[in-house]
Design an enzyme around this catalytic site. Structure first.
Site, mmCIF file in Angstrom:
data_model
loop_
_atom_site.group_PDB
_atom_site.id
_atom_site.type_symbol
_atom_site.label_atom_id
_atom_site.label_comp_id
_atom_site.label_asym_id
_atom_site.label_seq_id
_atom_site.Cartn_x
_atom_site.Cartn_y
_atom_site.Cartn_z
ATOM 1 N N VAL A 175 0.877 -1.183 0.000
ATOM 2 C CA VAL A 175 0.000 0.000 0.000
ATOM 3 C C VAL A 175 0.907 1.224 0.000
ATOM 4 O O VAL A 175 1.714 1.404 0.933
ATOM 5 C CB VAL A 175 -0.940 0.012 1.227
ATOM 6 C CG1 VAL A 175 -1.778 1.285 1.230
ATOM 7 C CG2 VAL A 175 -1.835 -1.225 1.237
ATOM 8 N N HIS B 184 3.162 3.900 6.089
ATOM 9 C CA HIS B 184 2.584 3.351 7.321
ATOM 10 C C HIS B 184 3.653 2.631 8.111
ATOM 11 O O HIS B 184 4.573 2.037 7.547
ATOM 12 C CB HIS B 184 1.415 2.406 7.012
ATOM 13 C CG HIS B 184 1.711 1.371 5.971
ATOM 14 N ND1 HIS B 184 1.752 1.662 4.622
ATOM 15 C CD2 HIS B 184 2.000 0.056 6.069
ATOM 16 C CE1 HIS B 184 2.045 0.573 3.941
ATOM 17 N NE2 HIS B 184 2.213 -0.426 4.795
ATOM 18 N N HIS C 253 4.101 -0.502 10.734
ATOM 19 C CA HIS C 253 3.486 -1.689 11.319
ATOM 20 C C HIS C 253 3.968 -1.786 12.767
ATOM 21 O O HIS C 253 5.187 -1.823 13.013
ATOM 22 C CB HIS C 253 3.956 -2.969 10.613
ATOM 23 C CG HIS C 253 3.574 -3.089 9.174
ATOM 24 N ND1 HIS C 253 2.551 -3.912 8.742
ATOM 25 C CD2 HIS C 253 4.091 -2.511 8.063
ATOM 26 C CE1 HIS C 253 2.467 -3.844 7.420
ATOM 27 N NE2 HIS C 253 3.390 -2.999 6.980
#
Ligand code: AMP
Length: 122
Positions: A104, A108, A110
């Protein structure tokens, strides 16, 4: 290799839509600059994603002006880990680019915990 970076802000970007409340997610935390939600395909007992509301493709494409935001996201991840009772024992990772496993193309982190992690990662 041609990679679809989903660079459209708004309708083209899944994490922009989650951040805007337009796509479903189990939200754990949100403020004016970031959102944290549970990963839909967890690879650990605790698997949370932290995303900036600002559409950044990856850390590789972040700018100096994003440094404070990225720092606050890391501190927020540690706070979420505390709330998830990970007792300071977790992995915080971001994949940048296809070889690293990024799927994606909206930056981001994790947050992974609740099981023993291996090193080096696969
Ligand atoms: P990466 O492969 O590092 O780009 O990570 C993308 C992550 O997004 C993966 O762990 C996916 O399981 C997760 N993911 C994809 N779609 C969703 C979604 N709709 N809600 C929550 N997590 C998602």
């Amino acid at each position: 290799m041609t990679v679809d970076k989903g660079s459209d802000v708004g309708p083209g970007c899944l994490f922009c839509r989650i951040a805007a409340g337009e796509a479903p997610a189990t939200i754990l935390y949100q403020d004016q600059e970031m959102v944290a939600f549970r990963d839909s395909h967890p690879v650990a007992p605790i698997h949370v994603l932290l995303v900036p509301r600002k559409h950044l493709v990856s850390v590789a494409e972040a700018q100096e002006a994003d440094a404070d935001l990225l720092g606050r996201m890391m501190l927020r991840a540690a706070d979420i880990a505390r709330k998830e009772r990970l007792e300071g024992d977790f992995r915080l990772v971001t994949n940048s680019g296809p070889q690293a496993g990024q799927s994606v193309y909206h930056l981001h982190f994790h947050l992974l915990g609740g099981r023993r992690m291996r090193w080096p990662p696969g």
